[in-house]
Design an enzyme around this catalytic site. Structure first.
Site, PDB file in Angstrom:
ATOM      1  CG  ASN A 109      39.586  43.372  43.062  1.00  0.00           C
ATOM      2  OD1 ASN A 109      39.482  43.701  41.877  1.00  0.00           O
ATOM      3  ND2 ASN A 109      40.067  42.203  43.441  1.00  0.00           N
ATOM      4  CE1 TYR A 122      41.366  36.705  40.094  1.00  0.00           C
ATOM      5  CE2 TYR A 122      40.166  35.064  38.814  1.00  0.00           C
ATOM      6  CZ  TYR A 122      40.726  36.314  38.929  1.00  0.00           C
ATOM      7  OH  TYR A 122      40.652  37.184  37.877  1.00  0.00           O
ATOM      8  N   PRO A 180      32.701  42.906  40.322  1.00  0.00           N
ATOM      9  CG  PRO A 180      32.779  43.361  38.043  1.00  0.00           C
ATOM     10  CD  PRO A 180      32.919  44.008  39.383  1.00  0.00           C
ATOM     11  CG  ASN A 181      32.506  37.893  37.469  1.00  0.00           C
ATOM     12  OD1 ASN A 181      31.439  37.283  37.410  1.00  0.00           O
ATOM     13  ND2 ASN A 181      32.904  38.734  36.532  1.00  0.00           N
ATOM     14  NE  ARG A 215      44.671  36.539  35.110  1.00  0.00           N
ATOM     15  CZ  ARG A 215      43.426  36.689  35.553  1.00  0.00           C
ATOM     16  NH1 ARG A 215      43.182  37.537  36.557  1.00  0.00           N
ATOM     17  NH2 ARG A 215      42.443  36.009  35.019  1.00  0.00           N
ATOM     18  CG  HIS A 221      43.790  44.291  40.389  1.00  0.00           C
ATOM     19  ND1 HIS A 221      42.480  44.244  39.989  1.00  0.00           N
ATOM     20  CD2 HIS A 221      44.223  45.546  40.137  1.00  0.00           C
ATOM     21  CE1 HIS A 221      42.133  45.421  39.493  1.00  0.00           C
ATOM     22  NE2 HIS A 221      43.169  46.226  39.576  1.00  0.00           N
ATOM     23  CB  ALA A 229      36.277  42.678  34.279  1.00  0.00           C
ATOM     24  NE  ARG A 264      36.532  35.312  38.730  1.00  0.00           N
ATOM     25  CZ  ARG A 264      36.928  36.593  38.629  1.00  0.00           C
ATOM     26  NH1 ARG A 264      37.004  37.369  39.689  1.00  0.00           N
ATOM     27  NH2 ARG A 264      37.210  37.092  37.464  1.00  0.00           N
ATOM     28  CD  GLU A 287      43.129  49.659  40.113  1.00  0.00           C
ATOM     29  OE1 GLU A 287      42.844  50.850  39.869  1.00  0.00           O
ATOM     30  OE2 GLU A 287      43.554  48.882  39.250  1.00  0.00           O
TER      31      GLU A 287
HETATM   32  C1  DQA Z   1      40.974  40.966  39.369  1.00  0.00           C
HETATM   33  C2  DQA Z   1      41.680  41.033  38.019  1.00  0.00           C
HETATM   34  C3  DQA Z   1      40.698  41.429  36.923  1.00  0.00           C
HETATM   35  O1  DQA Z   1      41.360  41.463  35.666  1.00  0.00           O
HETATM   36  C4  DQA Z   1      39.581  40.407  36.849  1.00  0.00           C
HETATM   37  O2  DQA Z   1      38.638  40.812  35.873  1.00  0.00           O
HETATM   38  C5  DQA Z   1      38.928  40.174  38.159  1.00  0.00           C
HETATM   39  C6  DQA Z   1      39.763  40.050  39.347  1.00  0.00           C
HETATM   40  C7  DQA Z   1      41.914  40.467  40.491  1.00  0.00           C
HETATM   41  O3  DQA Z   1      41.586  40.658  41.656  1.00  0.00           O
HETATM   42  O4  DQA Z   1      42.946  39.863  40.202  1.00  0.00           O
HETATM   43  O5  DQA Z   1      37.720  40.008  38.249  1.00  0.00           O
HETATM   44  O6  DQA Z   1      40.546  42.273  39.726  1.00  0.00           O
END
Ligand code: DQA
Length: 145
Positions: A74, A23, A10-11, A107, A100, A77, A18, A98
Site C-alpha cells: 500500500n 479508514y 506514508p501516513n 474519492r 488500498h 499517496a 487519521r 497493490e
Molecule cells: C490509501 C489511499 C491513498 O490515496 C492515500 O493517500 C493513503 C491511503 C488507502 O489505503 O486507501 O494514504 O492508499
C-alpha cells in the site's frame, strides 16, 4: 515456506487516528496482527514494514525481490505520483499486489490515478483489511514465490 512482505507507506502509521470516517478505527498494529494471523493459517511467513519515506519503501521492495518474497504494497499517496516506486516494482521479478484500504475511485480525482498499478500484478481497492487477505491468497497461488 512462502514469504510475503507487507509494505505500508506514508501516513498508514496513523491508522485509527487519521480520518476514521475513511479508514476506520483500527490501527496499523491491528492490521499487521490481522495479516500475520492470516499468514499463519496458510503457512506463509509474513513480514510487515511501514515507512513514511519513499527511499525506505524502495529498499524493502528491492529486498523482497532479492529474497523471493511476494509483496503486498500500500504505497499511500505515493501511489499517485511516485515514478521511483513504480520503477522499483518494475525492477523485481516477484509479484507485487497493490492494495488500498479505501475506494480511491470514490474519492478525490487525484486518487483515481495510480502510477504503480500498471507494473503491479494486480490491484485491490476499497475492501479495508480484507483487501490484504485477498492479496495474500492471490500471492499464495502465484508460482514466483
Ligand atoms: C490509501 C489511499 C491513498 O490515496 C492515500 O493517500 C493513503 C491511503 C488507502 O489505503 O486507501 O494514504 O492508499
Amino acid at each position: 515456506m512462502k514469504q510475503v512482505y507487507v509494505i505500508n507507506g506514508p501516513n498508514l502509521n496513523r491508522l485509527g487516528l487519521r480520518e476514521p470516517n475513511v479508514y476506520g478505527h483500527e490501527t496499523l498494529s491491528d492490521l499487521e496482527a490481522f495479516i500475520k494471523e492470516k499468514g499463519k493459517q496458510t503457512s506463509c511467513e509474513v513480514s510487515c514494514f511501514q515507512s513514511n519515506e519513499e527511499g525506505q519503501l524502495i529498499n524493502w521492495i528491492h529486498a523482497a525481490g532479492d529474497v523471493g518474497a511476494g509483496v503486498i504494497l500500500n504505497p499511500g499517496a505515493f501511489t499517485h505520483y511516485s515514478y521511483a516506486i513504480r520503477d522499483a516494482i518494475a525492477s523485481v521479478s516477484v509479484p507485487v499486489i497493490e492494495v488500498h484500504l479505501s475506494n480511491v475511485h470514490a474519492r478525490e480525482a487525484f486518487r483515481h490515478e495510480s502510477v504503480t498499478a500498471a507494473v503491479s500484478r494486480g490491484q485491490i481497492v476499497g475492501l479495508g483489511f480484507k483487501g490484504y487477505h485477498l492479496a495474500l491468497l492471490a500471492l499464495m497461488e502465484e508460482g514466483e514465490i
